[in-house]
Enzyme design. Structure first.
Site, short mmCIF file in Angstrom:
data_model
loop_
_atom_site.label_atom_id
_atom_site.label_comp_id
_atom_site.label_asym_id
_atom_site.label_seq_id
_atom_site.Cartn_x
_atom_site.Cartn_y
_atom_site.Cartn_z
N SER A 91 10.35 4.13 -6.36
CA SER A 91 8.89 3.54 -6.77
C SER A 91 9.20 2.55 -7.72
O SER A 91 9.75 2.71 -8.74
CB SER A 91 8.34 4.71 -7.32
OG SER A 91 7.11 4.18 -8.18
N CYS A 257 1.52 -1.56 -7.14
CA CYS A 257 2.64 -1.06 -6.61
C CYS A 257 4.00 -1.69 -6.08
O CYS A 257 4.10 -2.69 -5.24
CB CYS A 257 2.11 -0.29 -4.88
SG CYS A 257 3.15 0.97 -4.16
#
Length: 348
Positions: A91, A257
């Site tokens: 991530s 993101c």
């Protein structure tokens, strides 16, 4: 008072997305790779994730990262990423948070003006370059694992919508990417309910019809996350776009993101819309921004892949001791459907 668990946690967010970091209270586990350790926590110690992310200590719009000794001797530290529904292999926002906490708390020595470090993740090694000044990380850029496209313009039949065209790509997680306008939506908060509901519906339809498998780790398979995208625009000599990522069980990533940006870089490159070295600014639904570029290309199995670099910033928000009272009736927390968008049979 008798506590059956005490954890030291540093609160942090990157671009608005909460990525708290566990700095104490959890021992290392067996595993030759960080992915092995991910599996161990999933199967043997998932109560830690449940305790921290479920209510009353957590909420659906947050993540928690666990710092562990690295498996690869080239790395300065290893870490695992705990999300509401899964342990993500990688991530971007959580990498930025973890690197910031490691440096600003002195767990890894900070060198000004630039600190370089390597992190061991379940997706592979990720190198980080942090711009540092007066003991703070002003910017954190990470060279992610290669990103590549499984499918462009994959047609999926979605109940209530009909046939929808999607792209499927790996950016550190398995993504479905959907042009928001193609389903009559815009990436704006006023469309939040529709974006989440339709996004989850499209993702489930893809899961039922197509299972991407990572060619270098076949245990990583199946899409688990979806990004709604908007069109590219030219802006001050570079390209920019807005997106929002729908994270199960039904909420937005508050940041632009990082892995979603990497997946989109792979799609844009495959479509001939972005070349190596060209700057791409990705914005979130709350207006925060990550800057990215493709630093090169490579091959992953039979797939042409790009080498993505993404930069953003994180801020430490708290230092806390999270405890579990031995008499607490919710040792793994709970979820309620007003926030967690759960099926009626799952409500507490």
């Amino acid at each position: 008072m008798a506590f059956s668990r005490t954890l030291s946690v540093v609160g942090c967010h990157a671009g608005g997305e909460v990525g708290d970091v566990i700095t104490g209270g959890v021992l290392d586990v067996p595993g030759n790779t960080m992915y092995d350790k991910l599996v161990h926590f999933l199967n043997e110690k998932d109560n830690i994730r449940q305790l921290l992310l479920n209510e009353p200590r957590g909420r659906c719009s947050m993540n928690t990262n666990l710092i562990l000794p690295p498996c690869d001797p080239r790395a300065d530290a290893g870490f695992l990423i705990m999300e509401s529904e899964e342990y993500a292999p990688m991530s971007g926002s959580n990498t930025i948070c973890t690197a910031t906490v490691l440096l600003e708390t002195g767990m890894v020595p900070m060198k000004e003006p630039i600190t370089q470090l390597t992190l061991d993740t379940a997706a592979g090694l990720v190198t980080v370059e942090a711009e540092c000044e007066a003991g703070k990380c002003k910017s954190v850029a990470f060279d992610n694992v290669p990103a590549f496209v499984f499918e462009l313009d994959y047609q999926v039949l979605v109940p209530g919508l009909g046939e929808v065209s999607v792209d499927i790509a790996w950016g550190g997680m398995m993504y479905v990417l959907v042009d928001a306008a193609s389903v009559g939506l815009k990436v704006e908060s006023r469309y939040s309910t529709q974006l989440v509901e339709i996004g989850e519906r499209i993702k489930r339809a893809v899961q039922a019809s197509y299972t991407p498998v990572h060619p270098e780790n076949p245990k990583i398979k199946g899409v688990s996350i979806l990004a709604f995208t908007e069109s590219l625009v030219e802006e001050n000599g570079c390209k920019a776009a807005v997106n929002t990522v729908v994270v199960s069980p039904g909420r937005f990533d508050r940041s632009p993101c990082g892995t979603g940006t990497c997946a989109r870089l792979a799609v844009l490159h495959a479509r001939g819309q972005l070349v190596e070295g060209e700057v791409f600014k990705h914005r979130s639904i709350i207006g925060t921004e990550f800057t990215s570029h493709i630093r090169g290309t490579t091959q992953v199995g039979g797939y042409q892949a790009v080498l993505p670099t993404v930069a953003g910033r994180a801020w430490i928000t708290s230092f806390k001791q999270v405890v579990l009272d031995s008499s607490d009736p919710f040792p793994e927390g709970f979820r309620v459907g007003d926030q967690w968008r759960m099926a009626p049979s799952s409500l507490v």
